[in-house]
Structure formats: structure tokens, C-alpha cells
Design a protein around this motif. Structure first.
Motif, PDB file in Angstrom:
ATOM      1  N   GLY A   9      -3.019   1.076 -22.789  1.00 18.50           N
ATOM      2  CA  GLY A   9      -2.095   2.188 -22.991  1.00 18.50           C
ATOM      3  C   GLY A   9      -1.842   3.027 -21.753  1.00 18.50           C
ATOM      4  N   VAL A  10      -1.866   2.400 -20.567  1.00 14.74           N
ATOM      5  CA  VAL A  10      -1.654   3.180 -19.346  1.00 14.74           C
ATOM      6  C   VAL A  10      -0.177   3.504 -19.169  1.00 14.74           C
ATOM      7  N   ASP A  11       0.086   4.609 -18.462  1.00 18.86           N
ATOM      8  CA  ASP A  11       1.464   5.028 -18.206  1.00 18.86           C
ATOM      9  C   ASP A  11       1.567   5.532 -16.770  1.00 18.86           C
ATOM     10  N   PRO A  12       2.759   5.928 -16.325  1.00 18.91           N
ATOM     11  CA  PRO A  12       2.927   6.325 -14.921  1.00 18.91           C
ATOM     12  C   PRO A  12       2.095   7.527 -14.484  1.00 18.91           C
ATOM     13  N   GLN A  13       1.524   8.270 -15.433  1.00 18.14           N
ATOM     14  CA  GLN A  13       0.651   9.395 -15.072  1.00 18.14           C
ATOM     15  C   GLN A  13      -0.782   8.940 -14.789  1.00 18.14           C
ATOM     16  N   ASP A  14      -1.078   7.681 -15.070  1.00 16.53           N
ATOM     17  CA  ASP A  14      -2.443   7.189 -14.921  1.00 16.53           C
ATOM     18  C   ASP A  14      -2.706   6.616 -13.534  1.00 16.53           C
ATOM     19  N   CYS A  15      -3.912   6.891 -13.060  1.00 19.40           N
ATOM     20  CA  CYS A  15      -4.470   6.129 -11.940  1.00 19.40           C
ATOM     21  C   CYS A  15      -5.544   5.234 -12.528  1.00 19.40           C
ATOM     22  N   VAL A  16      -5.337   3.945 -12.463  1.00 22.08           N
ATOM     23  CA  VAL A  16      -6.263   2.975 -13.044  1.00 22.08           C
ATOM     24  C   VAL A  16      -7.224   2.495 -11.970  1.00 22.08           C
ATOM     25  N   VAL A  17      -8.510   2.447 -12.308  1.00 17.46           N
ATOM     26  CA  VAL A  17      -9.462   1.743 -11.453  1.00 17.46           C
ATOM     27  C   VAL A  17      -9.763   0.411 -12.127  1.00 17.46           C
ATOM     28  N   GLU A  18      -9.613  -0.650 -11.355  1.00 18.91           N
ATOM     29  CA  GLU A  18      -9.896  -1.999 -11.852  1.00 18.91           C
ATOM     30  C   GLU A  18     -11.081  -2.556 -11.072  1.00 18.91           C
ATOM     31  N   VAL A  19     -12.122  -2.948 -11.779  1.00 21.94           N
ATOM     32  CA  VAL A  19     -13.304  -3.529 -11.138  1.00 21.94           C
ATOM     33  C   VAL A  19     -13.209  -5.046 -11.241  1.00 21.94           C
ATOM     34  N   GLY A  20     -13.357  -5.717 -10.106  1.00 25.76           N
ATOM     35  CA  GLY A  20     -13.297  -7.179 -10.087  1.00 25.76           C
ATOM     36  C   GLY A  20     -11.907  -7.723 -10.313  1.00 25.76           C
ATOM     37  N   PRO A  21     -10.927  -7.346  -9.489  1.00 26.07           N
ATOM     38  CA  PRO A  21      -9.551  -7.822  -9.696  1.00 26.07           C
ATOM     39  C   PRO A  21      -9.371  -9.310  -9.465  1.00 26.07           C
ATOM     40  N   GLY A  22     -10.310  -9.925  -8.742  1.00 31.60           N
ATOM     41  CA  GLY A  22     -10.225 -11.370  -8.541  1.00 31.60           C
ATOM     42  C   GLY A  22      -8.964 -11.785  -7.814  1.00 31.60           C
ATOM     43  N   LEU A  23      -8.211 -12.681  -8.431  1.00 33.60           N
ATOM     44  CA  LEU A  23      -6.991 -13.205  -7.814  1.00 33.60           C
ATOM     45  C   LEU A  23      -5.782 -12.324  -8.069  1.00 33.60           C
ATOM     46  N   GLY A  24      -5.933 -11.294  -8.906  1.00 31.23           N
ATOM     47  CA  GLY A  24      -4.872 -10.300  -9.039  1.00 31.23           C
ATOM     48  C   GLY A  24      -4.001 -10.382 -10.267  1.00 31.23           C
ATOM     49  N   SER A  25      -4.349 -11.215 -11.254  1.00 34.57           N
ATOM     50  CA  SER A  25      -3.461 -11.352 -12.415  1.00 34.57           C
ATOM     51  C   SER A  25      -3.368 -10.047 -13.206  1.00 34.57           C
ATOM     52  N   LEU A  26      -4.493  -9.383 -13.452  1.00 33.75           N
ATOM     53  CA  LEU A  26      -4.451  -8.116 -14.172  1.00 33.75           C
ATOM     54  C   LEU A  26      -3.884  -7.008 -13.286  1.00 33.75           C
ATOM     55  N   THR A  27      -4.214  -7.041 -12.008  1.00 30.30           N
ATOM     56  CA  THR A  27      -3.681  -6.045 -11.067  1.00 30.30           C
ATOM     57  C   THR A  27      -2.159  -6.051 -11.086  1.00 30.30           C
ATOM     58  N   LEU A  28      -1.581  -7.231 -10.985  1.00 31.47           N
ATOM     59  CA  LEU A  28      -0.118  -7.351 -10.951  1.00 31.47           C
ATOM     60  C   LEU A  28       0.524  -6.898 -12.262  1.00 31.47           C
TER      61      LEU A  28
END
Length: 294
Positions: A49-68
């Protein structure tokens, strides 16, 4: 190849392409199991449920599929990656596949277990496919270190997910359940089959959602002492609290005194108590006069 800047999701073939270009194969050293199913990534982003007001921290992005997938939805993503090859490659992957979103990404090359500070903007949400071997410590340490975190959506081993979300009296209830409850309300948000990963693990996964809530307001109860009490109670979980807390309190009679002061029957076992009750026991111990030296 589809455009992640508009679609936000990579397919299995694209993920393997990126890995091949980097000469990368998942390693057990860092508990790497890459998600190769776009629908699972889409589901994680939706549940987060993230939106443009959020700063997300992602641990272990790996190859970037979730990051993208997160970058088009969030205002900013801070990715924490321990693998030096993957850490070096992620900004280039984003710049190549989603150049218009590259300025939303900050890469922190570090072991998440050692992270206690992050560059601004400070995180409001933790969203990650966590390595199984560090999932609980990472969740707890980030909730402690970053009070700006309002919610968490992580994918972990199903057994761990069930432990985190367990309630008093249930079979899965234990130290992770109580400590997570200190910071947040916790629920199992769904299950994930092992087939969505590369390599395929030997277990299924679960999605856990945590929503920050006020810490227990028990005068005299610190987090440190409450957590020490929890550890002691579950180290001998089949014993009554009078016996299990004897070492922590100083003696069995002193443990009983703490328990009675907190309004808890000394014959109770730790698995029956909620976090507020453990905080009350810790507060009762802090209020006791020191014992006379032998």
C-alpha cells in the motif's frame, strides 16, 4: 522486453537475463532466493500500500525486480544490499530499465543487520523479500532503529511468518511474536508458493504485515528489560514463570514477587502472556528494592 518504467514488473526471462549479464547465481551465503514471478511482485506492492508520500526501505533487493516495481509507486526507495556485485549493479539496472525513476533510488551497500542509520529521506515503510536466515532480526532491528517506519510488508519463510503473527496461547507463539507486538500489530497477509523463486527453496513463504502502534505504556518498563524478561520466559517455555524467570529476577521467590506485583499467577507459562503483561513484570522487577548482598 517490457518497460518497467510503465509496467513496473520484470518477468522470469528478464530476471535471468540480468543475472546472466552480471555472471550472478543465487548464493546460500546470503540466503538469496530471487522472485521470478511478476504476479507475486505485483501482489507484494499492492499489499504494501505504498504511495508517493512513502520512502520505502527495501532489504536485499537482489536483481531489482521488487525495486523496479516499487519505484513508480513510492516517492523514494532506499535499497540495502550486502552482496557487492548486486549492490554495484542495481543503480545501473534501474538507470537502464527505468531511467525516469533513477533519481528516486538510493543504494546502501551494507549488511542490513548492521544498519542503524539511513540517508534521508527517512523510511516510512519496509517492503522486502527477506533472506530467511535473518528475517526476524532485520524486522525487529529496523523497527527499533527507525521510528519513522509506520508499516512493514515482508516475505519470509512461512513458519517464521506464522510465528511473527501468532497470538498468546497458540502453538507458534514465542519470542518473535511478543517482540514484534511491542512495536506493531501483526498479521499474516498471505502465503506464497515456493515455485515463484529461483532457486526453488525447500519451504513455502508467507507475507507478514506489521502496522506500527504505540509501545506499551507501562511506567518503569523499558524495552531492554521487557525483552530480557521475554527471552528468559521462553528459554524454558515449558516451565512455570516462577521457575523460568528465576535467573532473570535473581531467585524463584523474587520472580514470584515480580509476578504477583504484576497481577500474574506464578504458575502461568510465558506462552500465555501478551507483551503488555511482560512489560508489567519488567516494571515490577525494576520497582523491587535491591537484594542484600550475601
Amino acid at each position: 522486453m517490457s518497460d518497467p518504467e510503465t509496467s513496473g514488473y520484470l518477468g522470469a526471462a528478464q530476471i535471468r537475463e540480468i543475472a546472466a549479464s552480471l555472471g550472478v547465481r543465487p548464493t546460500k551465503q546470503w540466503g538469496q532466493n530471487f522472485v521470478v514471478d511478476a504476479n507475486t511482485v505485483k501482489r507484494i506492492v499492492r499489499l504494501a500500500g505504498v504511495d508517493p508520500q512513502d520512502c520505502v526501505v527495501e532489504v536485499g533487493p537482489g536483481l531489482g525486480s521488487l525495486t523496479l516495481a516499487l519505484l513508480p509507486e513510492a516517492g523514494h526507495v532506499t535499497a540495502v544490499e550486502v552482496d557487492p556485485t548486486l549492490a554495484a549493479a542495481l543503480p545501473d539496472t534501474v538507470a537502464r530499465l527505468a531511467p525516469g525513476l533513477a533519481d528516486r533510488l538510493t543504494l546502501v551497500a551494507a549488511d542490513a543487520m548492521q544498519v542503524r542509520e539511513l540517508p534521508d529521506p527517512q523510511p516510512t515503510a519496509l517492503v522486502a523479500n527477506l533472506p530467511y536466515n535473518v528475517s526476524v532480526p532485520v524486522v525487529l532491528s529496523f523497527l527499533e532503529a527507525f521510528p519513522t517506519l509506520r508499516r512493514v510488508l515482508v516475505m519470509v519463510q512461512l513458519e517464521v511468518a506464522e510465528r511473527l503473527a501468532a497470538t498468546p496461547g497458540s502453538k507458534a507463539y514465542g519470542v518473535p511474536s511478543v517482540k514484534a507486538a511491542w512495536y506493531a500489530s501483526v498479521r499474516l497477509a498471505g502465503t506464497v508458493p515456493r515455485s515463484v523463486f529461483w532457486p526453488v527453496p525447500n519451504v513455502d513463504s508467507g507475507l507478514v504485515a506489521l502496522d506500527r502502534r504505540p509501545e506499551p505504556q507501562v511506567p518503569g518498563a523499558t524495552r531492554r528489560e521487557t525483552f530480557a524478561c521475554i527471552d528468559a520466559a521462553f528459554a524454558q517455555r515449558r516451565k512455570t514463570l516462577r521457575a523460568a524467570l528465576a535467573g532473570w529476577a535473581g531467585s524463584a521467590p523474587r520472580a514470584e514477587e515480580c509476578l504477583r506485583a504484576a497481577g500474574i499467577d506464578p504458575r502461568t507459562r510465558g506462552e500465555q502472556l501478551g507483551v503488555e503483561q511482560f512489560a508489567a513484570i519488567a516494571a515490577a522487577r525494576a520497582a523491587l528494592p535491591p537484594t542484600d548482598p550475601a
